[in-house]
Design an enzyme around this catalytic site. Structure first.
Site, PDB file in Angstrom:
ATOM      1  N   HIS A  64      99.582   4.536 -71.300  1.00 19.61           N
ATOM      2  CA  HIS A  64      99.205   5.571 -72.254  1.00 19.61           C
ATOM      3  C   HIS A  64     100.300   6.629 -72.309  1.00 19.61           C
ATOM      4  O   HIS A  64     100.728   7.031 -73.387  1.00 19.61           O
ATOM      5  CB  HIS A  64      97.866   6.212 -71.881  1.00 19.61           C
ATOM      6  CG  HIS A  64      97.395   7.192 -72.901  1.00 19.61           C
ATOM      7  ND1 HIS A  64      96.675   8.320 -72.579  1.00 19.61           N
ATOM      8  CD2 HIS A  64      97.543   7.222 -74.247  1.00 19.61           C
ATOM      9  CE1 HIS A  64      96.398   8.995 -73.686  1.00 19.61           C
ATOM     10  NE2 HIS A  64      96.916   8.349 -74.705  1.00 19.61           N
ATOM     11  N   SER A 284      87.667  19.836 -58.767  1.00 13.71           N
ATOM     12  CA  SER A 284      87.537  18.724 -59.711  1.00 13.71           C
ATOM     13  C   SER A 284      87.785  19.203 -61.129  1.00 13.71           C
ATOM     14  O   SER A 284      87.339  20.285 -61.515  1.00 13.71           O
ATOM     15  CB  SER A 284      86.139  18.117 -59.625  1.00 13.71           C
ATOM     16  OG  SER A 284      85.944  17.155 -60.649  1.00 13.71           O
ATOM     17  N   GLU A 446      95.754  16.987 -48.751  1.00  6.95           N
ATOM     18  CA  GLU A 446      94.970  17.668 -49.782  1.00  6.95           C
ATOM     19  C   GLU A 446      94.154  18.809 -49.167  1.00  6.95           C
ATOM     20  O   GLU A 446      93.041  18.596 -48.706  1.00  6.95           O
ATOM     21  CB  GLU A 446      94.032  16.684 -50.462  1.00  6.95           C
ATOM     22  CG  GLU A 446      94.726  15.433 -50.998  1.00  6.95           C
ATOM     23  CD  GLU A 446      93.796  14.548 -51.800  1.00  6.95           C
ATOM     24  OE1 GLU A 446      93.028  15.079 -52.623  1.00  6.95           O
ATOM     25  OE2 GLU A 446      93.831  13.322 -51.595  1.00  6.95           O
ATOM     26  N   TYR A 479     101.838  11.938 -46.917  1.00  4.31           N
ATOM     27  CA  TYR A 479     100.424  12.031 -47.299  1.00  4.31           C
ATOM     28  C   TYR A 479      99.538  11.520 -46.179  1.00  4.31           C
ATOM     29  O   TYR A 479      99.740  10.419 -45.658  1.00  4.31           O
ATOM     30  CB  TYR A 479     100.141  11.238 -48.570  1.00  4.31           C
ATOM     31  CG  TYR A 479      98.689  11.347 -48.996  1.00  4.31           C
ATOM     32  CD1 TYR A 479      98.221  12.501 -49.612  1.00  4.31           C
ATOM     33  CD2 TYR A 479      97.795  10.311 -48.758  1.00  4.31           C
ATOM     34  CE1 TYR A 479      96.889  12.623 -49.985  1.00  4.31           C
ATOM     35  CE2 TYR A 479      96.467  10.419 -49.135  1.00  4.31           C
ATOM     36  CZ  TYR A 479      96.014  11.572 -49.744  1.00  4.31           C
ATOM     37  OH  TYR A 479      94.703  11.691 -50.099  1.00  4.31           O
ATOM     38  N   THR A 615     100.208   7.153 -78.763  1.00  3.05           N
ATOM     39  CA  THR A 615     100.362   5.698 -78.692  1.00  3.05           C
ATOM     40  C   THR A 615      99.675   5.137 -77.445  1.00  3.05           C
ATOM     41  O   THR A 615      99.530   5.825 -76.436  1.00  3.05           O
ATOM     42  CB  THR A 615     101.843   5.294 -78.651  1.00  3.05           C
ATOM     43  OG1 THR A 615     102.442   5.828 -77.454  1.00  3.05           O
ATOM     44  CG2 THR A 615     102.580   5.803 -79.871  1.00  3.05           C
TER      45      THR A 615
END
Length: 674
Positions: A64, A284, A446, A479, A615
């Site tokens: 995308h 979120s 995180e 991470y 597109t």
């Protein structure tokens, strides 16, 4: 190009640097050399597991929007010290990526850009190909290490840094901060409310609304901007299979392409607008606290709207900037073994010393985040699951010592004790980067908003600055899952179950980052005695490659299988299907799998490609080695009337391994005026 959205032309002119910022003219000698650059990091666009949701069936099946690395270099004009900040449209920055980039930079620049002064952070999109870690926990659902995707990310990051290095020129940096309250919601409010009331008072809406925007200028003209704001890259759901930069990727595209007029494949010195993270562990973008829900019930529109809200706010803050960063460029960095940190009572809730633990996941990890990416239904957040814990005990045999160390966590996978190597890294980079009066403290995970707040507060005290001058930047240089406060950890929501090093993970990070802050404040060097392991030569891949491509009987590669209609109006969607080959044959990095072309005079000119929001390129395996490319273009409002066509660029592999490029072209169609 989309019409200007919500911003006056005056505000846009200010944001792009075409008008002077009155408060930015206080100094006549630019304090820094600044440079910006970006490059494509899009990996394998078909049949590779996507990174983020750990959903086995979620494999890439097209594009995308392309993924990009955006780099900023700041060099202190007085000391010649440099800092490099890179924001990547990836789910993670793995230790493998960090190590590989540093090796490449060392070979090219010597000691100029190194582990001390290079900061690489992820936007945390959940819509990109995975398999770029050297640790099993992050490759399991991807079916192993994916070399092509790994190379694409490393190559693109290095290219972005190269471009930033080559573009360096005397300049300055403007800083502005403000609040954005409609792009995030606390998905773990019950855990957040366990924190002390005095701490919670800093976040009356139970979100962290702080957005910080750095505008980089050369000779008074803006050449780039870095926005830092916490919200998850989970607007796209675990049912999506198209590569996307998610909401932050759209925010960058909106500023660069729609507002600044950047054309990625042709512009030699494009304006670079990056949208990075701070402490989004419990933030979120799904405002209705359901996957793909809020502001609308369409995940693509949610991605656009949450990205647009960030872009609009960042543009506005940049346009209104009146503070020029003044002061040194500096940095400190140290590797810490997070599995065995002795934490002073000065950083723990009970005032007693404690230790961190070898990494382990709890049963609530299996629940996933119900608001963003729920798990397979075998566990629930915040609830004990003795059955799952027992299964973990039978399969992985966590020791009693380990289980006691992790306290409230029901250990299900002792990832730090796995053999021959842990499933997640434990020797981790911690870094503090100073850009004048702004300090960036990095974390390899995180952090929740309260975790970030406590680190910022501690470092601000040590550095003698206001808390807004210290930002935590998560997902940086490595991470290792989540970082919750000890209070949040106790309830064992998804985030607590995924806090790898036990209940004192955050206090350990506070302590170790504060050491760096003290060293910076007192002008002492940071001494490294540890180095992470290098697992380059210990990787496995169970994902099948491309054996060969075949066209359908009687067809040829590039042939149109379903053509366009004869005419459309803006707002309509043009669709065409081509016979194609596998996208793994050629990633088309810094290129495209498609073009929308308009006839201008006697020549066809590209007006859109597979990096554009309008597109979509979807790859479909139709039968055996046969496949098709479904390409669509949602005609934007304001598109000029005229003759158009869609061109597909593909590559086919024959039985002996030769890869041959091909091109397919749709019929010509007319775009009518509205």
């Amino acid at each position: 190009m989309r019409p200007l959205h919500r911003l006056s032309k005056l505000a846009l002119a200010l944001a792009m640097g075409t008008l002077a910022h009155t408060g930015a003219m206080a100094t006549t000698t630019p304090p820094y050399q600044v440079g910006v650059g970006m490059s494509d990091i899009t990996g394998e666009a078909a049949e590779v597991g996507m990174m983020g949701y750990a959903e086995l069936t979620q494999k890439t099946a097209g594009i995308h929007q392309r993924l990009r690395a955006r780099a900023f270099i700041v060099q202190d004009a007085a000391t010649q010290k440099s800092a490099v900040i890179v924001i990547t449209d990836t789910g993670l920055v793995t230790q493998a990526i960090h190590q590989a980039v540093l090796k490449r930079l060392a070979a090219k620049y010597g000691a100029l850009y190194n582990e001390q002064n290079v900061l690489i952070s992820a936007t945390h999109t959940h819509a990109g190909p995975g398999g770029y870690s050297h640790y099993a926990l992050y490759n399991i659902t991807i079916l192993g290490f994916q070399q092509k995707t790994f190379n694409a990310i490393v190559d693109g990051i290095v290219e972005a840094i190269d471009k930033a290095h080559l573009s360096k020129a005397p300049g300055d940096i403007l800083l502005n901060q403000g609040e954005l309250t409609n792009a995030s919601r606390n998905r773990s409010a019950t855990a957040f409310r366990l924190n002390a009331a005095a701490d919670r008072a800093a976040f009356p809406l139970e979100i962290d609304p702080l957005m910080s925007v750095l505008t980089f200028r050369q000779s008074g003209k803006a050449v780039g901007a870095l926005s830092l704001f916490p919200t998850h890259g989970t607007s796209m759901t675990n049912g999506n299979t198209l590569i996307s930069g998610d909401n932050k990727g759209y925010a960058a595209y909106h500023w660069e392409h729609d507002q600044a007029g950047v054309r990625y494949r042709s512009d030699k010195a494009p304006f670079v607008a990056a949208f990075g993270q701070t402490n989004p562990g419990d933030m979120s973008p799904n405002l209705n606290l359901k996957p793909g829900s809020g502001p609308t019930e369409d995940e693509f529109e949610n991605t656009r709207l949450i990205g647009l809200r960030q872009a609009d706010k960042a543009l506005s803050l940049s346009a209104q900037s009146s503070t020029t960063l003044q002061g040194a460029v500096d940095y400190r960095m140290r590797y810490v073994n997070m599995s065995q940190v002795t934490v002073s009572g000065a950083y723990t809730p009970d005032g007693q010393p404690h230790t961190t633990c070898p990494a382990a996941l709890g049963t609530s990890f299996a629940a996933g985040s119900q608001e963003d990416g729920p798990g397979p239904g075998i566990a629930k957040e915040g609830q004990s699951n003795p059955f799952l814990a027992a299964i973990g005990g039978l399969v992985f045999w966590p020791s009693e010592t380990l289980k006691q160390c992790h306290g409230a966590k029901e250990v299900v996978i002792p990832v730090g004790d796995m053999k021959p190597y842990p499933w997640a890294p434990e020797v981790l980079p911690l870094q503090l980067v100073r850009l004048g009066s702004l300090y960036l403290a990095t974390l390899p995970g995180e952090p929740t908003i309260m975790s970030g707040y406590r680190i910022r507060r501690q470092l601000a005290r040590t550095l003698g600055v206001d808390i807004k001058q210290v930002l935590v930047v998560g997902y940086t240089n490595a991470y290792t899952e989540y970082i919750t406060t000890p209070e949040e950890y106790s309830i064992q929501d998804y985030e607590g179950g995924s806090t790898l090093f036990g209940p004192y993970t955050l206090p350990a990070y506070q302590q170790e980052l504060n050491k760096l802050a003290y060293e910076m404040a007192t002008n002492q060097p940071s001494i490294n005695t540890l180095q992470p392991r290098d697992l380059r030569n210990n990787q496995l891949n169970f994902q099948t490659g491309v054996v060969m491509d075949l066209p359908a009987l009687g067809k040829r590669f590039g042939q149109v299988l379903k053509d366009v209609a004869s005419s459309y109006a803006p707002g309509d969607t043009v669709s065409v299907r081509f016979q194609t080959g596998h996208p793994k044959n050629n990633l088309h990095r810094n290129g495209t799998f498609l073009e929308v072309q308009r006839l201008v005079g006697s020549s066809w000119q590209a007006v859109a490609d597979d990096g554009d929001w309008a597109t979509r390129y979807r790859w479909v395996r139709t039968f055996g080695a046969e496949s098709a490319a479904d390409i669509s273009w949602a005609i934007p409002a304001g598109t000029a009337p005229g003759s158009y066509r869609i061109v597909h660029y593909g590559d086919a592999k024959n039985l002996i391994g030769t890869i041959t490029p091909f091109t397919g072209t749709s019929g010509v169609f007319q775009v009518r005026a509205n």
